[in-house]
Design a protein around this motif. Structure first.
Motif, PDB file in Angstrom:
ATOM      1  N   GLU A 115       1.024  -1.100  -0.101  1.00 51.42           N
ATOM      2  CA  GLU A 115       0.000   0.020  -0.101  1.00 51.42           C
ATOM      3  C   GLU A 115       0.786   1.916   0.715  1.00 51.42           C
ATOM      4  N   LEU A 116       1.976   0.859   0.933  1.00 50.28           N
ATOM      5  CA  LEU A 116       3.152   2.397   0.700  1.00 50.28           C
ATOM      6  C   LEU A 116       3.665   3.118   0.100  1.00 50.28           C
ATOM      7  N   VAL A 117       4.010   1.377  -0.956  1.00 49.99           N
ATOM      8  CA  VAL A 117       4.371   1.759  -2.193  1.00 49.99           C
ATOM      9  C   VAL A 117       3.869   2.609  -3.310  1.00 49.99           C
ATOM     10  N   GLU A 118       3.081   2.117  -3.026  1.00 51.15           N
ATOM     11  CA  GLU A 118       1.900   1.726  -4.633  1.00 51.15           C
ATOM     12  C   GLU A 118       0.978   3.733  -4.243  1.00 51.15           C
ATOM     13  N   ASN A 119       1.493   4.539  -2.918  1.00 49.77           N
ATOM     14  CA  ASN A 119       1.476   5.789  -2.433  1.00 49.77           C
ATOM     15  C   ASN A 119       2.731   6.562  -3.093  1.00 49.77           C
ATOM     16  N   LEU A 120       3.906   5.823  -2.715  1.00 51.15           N
ATOM     17  CA  LEU A 120       5.204   6.547  -3.520  1.00 51.15           C
ATOM     18  C   LEU A 120       4.247   7.349  -4.822  1.00 51.15           C
ATOM     19  N   LYS A 121       5.168   5.638  -5.670  1.00 49.85           N
ATOM     20  CA  LYS A 121       4.115   5.736  -6.842  1.00 49.85           C
ATOM     21  C   LYS A 121       3.876   6.581  -7.350  1.00 49.85           C
ATOM     22  N   ARG A 122       2.752   6.964  -6.593  1.00 50.14           N
ATOM     23  CA  ARG A 122       1.193   8.054  -7.141  1.00 50.14           C
ATOM     24  C   ARG A 122       1.739   9.438  -6.551  1.00 50.14           C
ATOM     25  N   THR A 123       1.994   9.290  -5.708  1.00 55.45           N
ATOM     26  CA  THR A 123       2.260  11.142  -4.929  1.00 55.45           C
ATOM     27  C   THR A 123       3.322  11.674  -4.897  1.00 55.45           C
ATOM     28  N   LYS A 124       4.042  10.910  -6.011  1.00 55.94           N
ATOM     29  CA  LYS A 124       6.023  10.804  -5.713  1.00 55.94           C
ATOM     30  C   LYS A 124       6.789  11.722  -4.388  1.00 55.94           C
ATOM     31  N   HIS A 125       5.915  10.954  -2.768  1.00 53.51           N
ATOM     32  CA  HIS A 125       5.966  11.720  -2.169  1.00 53.51           C
ATOM     33  C   HIS A 125       7.344  11.057  -2.136  1.00 53.51           C
ATOM     34  N   PRO A 126       8.993  11.618  -1.420  1.00 54.52           N
ATOM     35  CA  PRO A 126       9.154  10.725  -0.016  1.00 54.52           C
ATOM     36  C   PRO A 126       8.681  10.741   0.830  1.00 54.52           C
ATOM     37  N   LEU A 127       8.752   8.831   1.485  1.00 53.64           N
ATOM     38  CA  LEU A 127       8.522   8.737   2.788  1.00 53.64           C
ATOM     39  C   LEU A 127       9.499   8.456   4.169  1.00 53.64           C
ATOM     40  N   VAL A 128       9.268   9.066   5.026  1.00 53.53           N
ATOM     41  CA  VAL A 128      10.229   9.349   6.157  1.00 53.53           C
ATOM     42  C   VAL A 128       9.597   7.860   7.076  1.00 53.53           C
ATOM     43  N   LEU A 129      11.025   7.341   7.434  1.00 54.33           N
ATOM     44  CA  LEU A 129      10.383   6.175   8.407  1.00 54.33           C
ATOM     45  C   LEU A 129      11.015   6.096   9.303  1.00 54.33           C
ATOM     46  N   THR A 130      10.781   5.683  10.595  1.00 57.47           N
ATOM     47  CA  THR A 130      11.152   6.432  11.500  1.00 57.47           C
ATOM     48  C   THR A 130      11.503   4.682  13.053  1.00 57.47           C
ATOM     49  N   VAL A 131      12.557   4.486  13.521  1.00 57.43           N
ATOM     50  CA  VAL A 131      12.552   3.344  14.225  1.00 57.43           C
ATOM     51  C   VAL A 131      12.934   4.315  15.702  1.00 57.43           C
TER      52      VAL A 131
END
Length: 93
Positions: free
Chosen positions: A20-36
């Motif tokens: 789901e998140l990869v599809e959203n990345l492709k659609r929006t072209k927005h980077p995604l910040v991942l936290t730990v």
């Protein structure tokens, strides 16, 4: 552009919802910040947007080099192309 209200997720959430998140990345072209543990650790981005970012960075570096050369020319540094090529051809003989 990064949207702080939508584009920050935990690594655990990314693992659970990768498709789901990869599809959203492709659609929006927005980077995604991942936290730990609540701290930003990774940035995930679609390949097309990343390539555009690399192209923009390369253009900036090229323009900085051109500006540096123009500034040096204005300061009287450097030499004419004729002088450069004469020296180069003399060294090749």
């Amino acid at each position: 552009m990064l949207d702080l209200t939508k584009d920050i997720r935990s690594l655990t959430e990314f693992k659970r919802n990768t498709s789901e998140l990869v599809e959203n990345l492709k659609r929006t072209k927005h980077p995604l910040v991942l936290t730990v543990n609540g701290k930003a650790e990774l940035v995930v981005q679609d390949a097309e947007s990343y390539q555009a970012l690399l192209n923009a960075a390369e253009l900036v570096e090229t323009l900085k080099g051109i500006k540096r050369g123009l500034d040096q020319m204005k300061e009287g540094q450097g030499r004419t192309a004729e002088s450069f090529f004469n020296e180069m051809f003399d060294q090749l003989d």
